[in-house]
Enzyme design. Structure first.
Site, PDB file in Angstrom:
ATOM      1  CB  SER A 145      -0.861   0.025   1.268  1.00  0.00           C
ATOM      2  OG  SER A 145      -1.511   1.271   1.382  1.00  0.00           O
ATOM      3  CE1 TYR A 159      -3.996  -2.115   4.992  1.00  0.00           C
ATOM      4  CE2 TYR A 159      -3.243   0.135   4.597  1.00  0.00           C
ATOM      5  CZ  TYR A 159      -3.713  -1.069   4.115  1.00  0.00           C
ATOM      6  OH  TYR A 159      -3.898  -1.243   2.763  1.00  0.00           O
TER       7      TYR A 159
HETATM    8  P1  NAP Z   1     -11.203  -5.917   0.684  1.00  0.00           P
HETATM    9  O1  NAP Z   1     -12.158  -5.474  -0.367  1.00  0.00           O
HETATM   10  O2  NAP Z   1     -11.452  -5.522   2.108  1.00  0.00           O
HETATM   11  O3  NAP Z   1     -11.055  -7.512   0.586  1.00  0.00           O
HETATM   12  C1  NAP Z   1     -10.225  -8.185   1.497  1.00  0.00           C
HETATM   13  C2  NAP Z   1     -10.106  -9.641   1.100  1.00  0.00           C
HETATM   14  O4  NAP Z   1      -9.183 -10.276   1.995  1.00  0.00           O
HETATM   15  C3  NAP Z   1     -11.412 -10.408   1.192  1.00  0.00           C
HETATM   16  O5  NAP Z   1     -11.435 -11.339   0.145  1.00  0.00           O
HETATM   17  C4  NAP Z   1     -11.289 -11.113   2.546  1.00  0.00           C
HETATM   18  O6  NAP Z   1     -12.051 -12.341   2.626  1.00  0.00           O
HETATM   19  C5  NAP Z   1      -9.802 -11.432   2.544  1.00  0.00           C
HETATM   20  N1  NAP Z   1      -9.209 -11.690   3.862  1.00  0.00           N
HETATM   21  C6  NAP Z   1      -9.177 -10.890   4.957  1.00  0.00           C
HETATM   22  N2  NAP Z   1      -8.527 -11.491   5.961  1.00  0.00           N
HETATM   23  C7  NAP Z   1      -8.142 -12.717   5.512  1.00  0.00           C
HETATM   24  C8  NAP Z   1      -7.459 -13.822   6.078  1.00  0.00           C
HETATM   25  N3  NAP Z   1      -7.011 -13.794   7.348  1.00  0.00           N
HETATM   26  N4  NAP Z   1      -7.280 -14.932   5.324  1.00  0.00           N
HETATM   27  C9  NAP Z   1      -7.729 -14.979   4.051  1.00  0.00           C
HETATM   28  N5  NAP Z   1      -8.365 -13.968   3.443  1.00  0.00           N
HETATM   29  C10 NAP Z   1      -8.578 -12.849   4.174  1.00  0.00           C
HETATM   30  O7  NAP Z   1      -9.711  -5.405   0.355  1.00  0.00           O
HETATM   31  P2  NAP Z   1      -9.129  -4.631  -0.932  1.00  0.00           P
HETATM   32  O8  NAP Z   1      -9.405  -3.192  -0.759  1.00  0.00           O
HETATM   33  O9  NAP Z   1      -9.476  -5.325  -2.186  1.00  0.00           O
HETATM   34  O10 NAP Z   1      -7.561  -4.796  -0.644  1.00  0.00           O
HETATM   35  C11 NAP Z   1      -6.770  -5.785  -1.274  1.00  0.00           C
HETATM   36  C12 NAP Z   1      -5.311  -5.453  -1.019  1.00  0.00           C
HETATM   37  O11 NAP Z   1      -5.013  -4.138  -1.512  1.00  0.00           O
HETATM   38  C13 NAP Z   1      -4.925  -5.429   0.460  1.00  0.00           C
HETATM   39  O12 NAP Z   1      -3.624  -5.952   0.611  1.00  0.00           O
HETATM   40  C14 NAP Z   1      -4.925  -3.947   0.803  1.00  0.00           C
HETATM   41  O13 NAP Z   1      -4.109  -3.645   1.892  1.00  0.00           O
HETATM   42  C15 NAP Z   1      -4.413  -3.379  -0.490  1.00  0.00           C
HETATM   43  N6  NAP Z   1      -4.740  -1.961  -0.658  1.00  0.00           N
HETATM   44  C16 NAP Z   1      -6.041  -1.554  -0.874  1.00  0.00           C
HETATM   45  C17 NAP Z   1      -6.312  -0.213  -1.009  1.00  0.00           C
HETATM   46  C18 NAP Z   1      -7.687   0.316  -1.255  1.00  0.00           C
HETATM   47  O14 NAP Z   1      -7.841   1.562  -1.386  1.00  0.00           O
HETATM   48  N7  NAP Z   1      -8.717  -0.511  -1.327  1.00  0.00           N
HETATM   49  C19 NAP Z   1      -5.255   0.747  -0.929  1.00  0.00           C
HETATM   50  C20 NAP Z   1      -3.975   0.290  -0.686  1.00  0.00           C
HETATM   51  C21 NAP Z   1      -3.711  -1.060  -0.561  1.00  0.00           C
HETATM   52  P3  NAP Z   1     -13.624 -12.361   3.071  1.00  0.00           P
HETATM   53  O15 NAP Z   1     -14.400 -11.807   1.884  1.00  0.00           O
HETATM   54  O16 NAP Z   1     -13.921 -13.771   3.333  1.00  0.00           O
HETATM   55  O17 NAP Z   1     -13.717 -11.454   4.260  1.00  0.00           O
END
Ligand code: NAP
Length: 250
Positions: A145, A159
Site C-alpha cells: 500500500s 496497517y
Molecule cells: P477488501 O475489499 O477488504 O477484501 C479483502 C479480502 O481479503 C477479502 O477477500 C477477505 O475475505 C480477505 N481476507 C481478509 N482477511 C483474511 C485472512 N485472514 N485470510 C484470508 N483472506 C482474508 O480489500 P481490498 O481493498 O481489495 O484490498 C486488497 C489489497 O489491496 C490489500 O492488501 C490492501 O491492503 C491493499 N490496498 C487496498 C487499497 C484500497 O484503497 N482498497 C489501498 C492500498 C492497498 P472475506 O471476503 O472472506 O472477508
C-alpha cells in the site's frame, strides 16, 4: 502443449483480489481463490470464472494461520498442480484512530493478517517454485500500500507499519531467490474503490479524498489487477525486487 500456469490469489472473494483472480483466469491461468469467511462472494467469483470456461477452485483459509496455509497449498497441489504465481493480497484494516487508541490485540491481529500471511504463503510457494527444491520457477506479487510510505497518521499506523514490513520482505526475498527462478515484486495501491474503507469506518473515504489525488479520481480494482498481472507475467521477466505504485500519482 505447454502446461497451464497456476495462480493463487489470497483474499480473492472481493475487491482487488477478485478482480485479479478474474484477470488471471481470463488470461488462461488456473486460479485458486482464497478467502476468510465470505463463501457466497467467493462462490460468485468462482462461478464467473467457470462459466467462461476457466479452471478454478475456491478455498476458505485464514492465511495468518500456518496450518490453514499448509492445507491451502495442499489443496492446490492436489486439485490444480504446482503453483506458478502467488499473489499475497489478503489484508485488513480497522477503525481510524490515533496510535494510543490502538489495542495490542488489534496491532497483533493486523500484523498477523497483513504480514505473517505473506511470510507463510511465500514460504510454501518458494518450496514449490525454487530450482533449489526441484521447482521450475515462478513469480510472487505482494500487494502492499502507499501507506507504507505515508505511515497513515491519525488513521491506521498499524496497517501502514504492516505494509512497510511487506515491502521489506518483498525486497529481501527477491534478492534471496533471484538466482532460483523466482521473481518477487510489489504493488502499492492507494484509494481504490473497495469494501476495505468501510472497515476503517469511512465507506466513502475515496470520494472524500479524491480531490487530493493528482489524477483527481480514485482507482478501480481492475486497474490494480493489471499491474499485478504484468509483474507476474513473462512481460516482466527481468523485473524483481521492484514496486509499482497504482495510486493516481500520489
Ligand atoms: P477488501 O475489499 O477488504 O477484501 C479483502 C479480502 O481479503 C477479502 O477477500 C477477505 O475475505 C480477505 N481476507 C481478509 N482477511 C483474511 C485472512 N485472514 N485470510 C484470508 N483472506 C482474508 O480489500 P481490498 O481493498 O481489495 O484490498 C486488497 C489489497 O489491496 C490489500 O492488501 C490492501 O491492503 C491493499 N490496498 C487496498 C487499497 C484500497 O484503497 N482498497 C489501498 C492500498 C492497498 P472475506 O471476503 O472472506 O472477508
Amino acid at each position: 502443449m505447454t502446461a497451464q500456469k497456476i495462480a493463487l490469489i489470497t483474499g480473492a472473494s472481493r475487491g482487488i483480489g477478485a478482480a485479479t483472480a478474474m484477470l488471471f483466469a481470463e488470461r488462461g491461468y488456473a486460479v485458486c481463490i482464497n478467502y476468510l469467511s465470505n463463501s457466497a462472494a467467493a462462490e460468485q467469483i468462482e462461478q464467473h470464472i467457470v462459466q467462461r470456461g476457466g479452471r478454478c477452485i475456491s478455498v476458505k483459509a485464514d492465511v495468518s494461520n500456518a496450518e490453514d496455509v499448509s492445507k491451502l497449498f495442499g489443496r492446490i497441489d492436489a486439485e490444480l498442480g504446482r503453483i506458478t504465481v502467488l499473489v499475497n493480497n489478503a489484508a485488513i484494516l480497522s477503525t481510524q484512530c490515533r496510535l494510543e487508541d490502538i489495542s495490542e490485540a488489534r496491532f497483533s491481529h493486523v500484523l498477523r493478517t497483513n504480514l505473517l500471511s505473506c511470510f507463510l504463503c511465500c514460504k510454501e510457494a518458494v518450496k514449490r517454485m525454487s530450482s533449489r527444491h526441484g521447482g521450475t520457477g515462478g513469480a510472487i506479487v505482494n500487494v502492499s500500500s502507499l501507506a507504507a510510505r505515508t505511515g497513515s497518521p491519525n488513521e491506521y499506523i498499524d496497517y501502514a507499519a504492516s505494509k512497510g514490513a511487506v515491502d521489506t520482505l518483498t525486497r529481501g526475498l527477491a534478492l534471496e531467490v533471484a538466482s532460483e527462478g523466482i521473481r518477487v515484486n510489489g504493488v502499492r495501491p492507494a484509494l481504490i474503490y473497495t469494501d476495505m474503507h468501510a472497515s476503517g469506518g469511512e465507506a466513502d473515504r475515496v470520494t472524500r479524498l479524491k480531490s487530493n489525488i493528482p489524477m483527481l479520481r480514485g482507482g478501480q480494482p481492475e486497474e490494480v489487477a493489471l499491474a499485478i498481472f504484468w509483474l507476474a507475467s513473462e512481460q516482466a521477466s527481468y523485473v524483481t525486487g521492484s514496486f509499482i505504485d497504482a495510486a493516481g500519482g500520489l
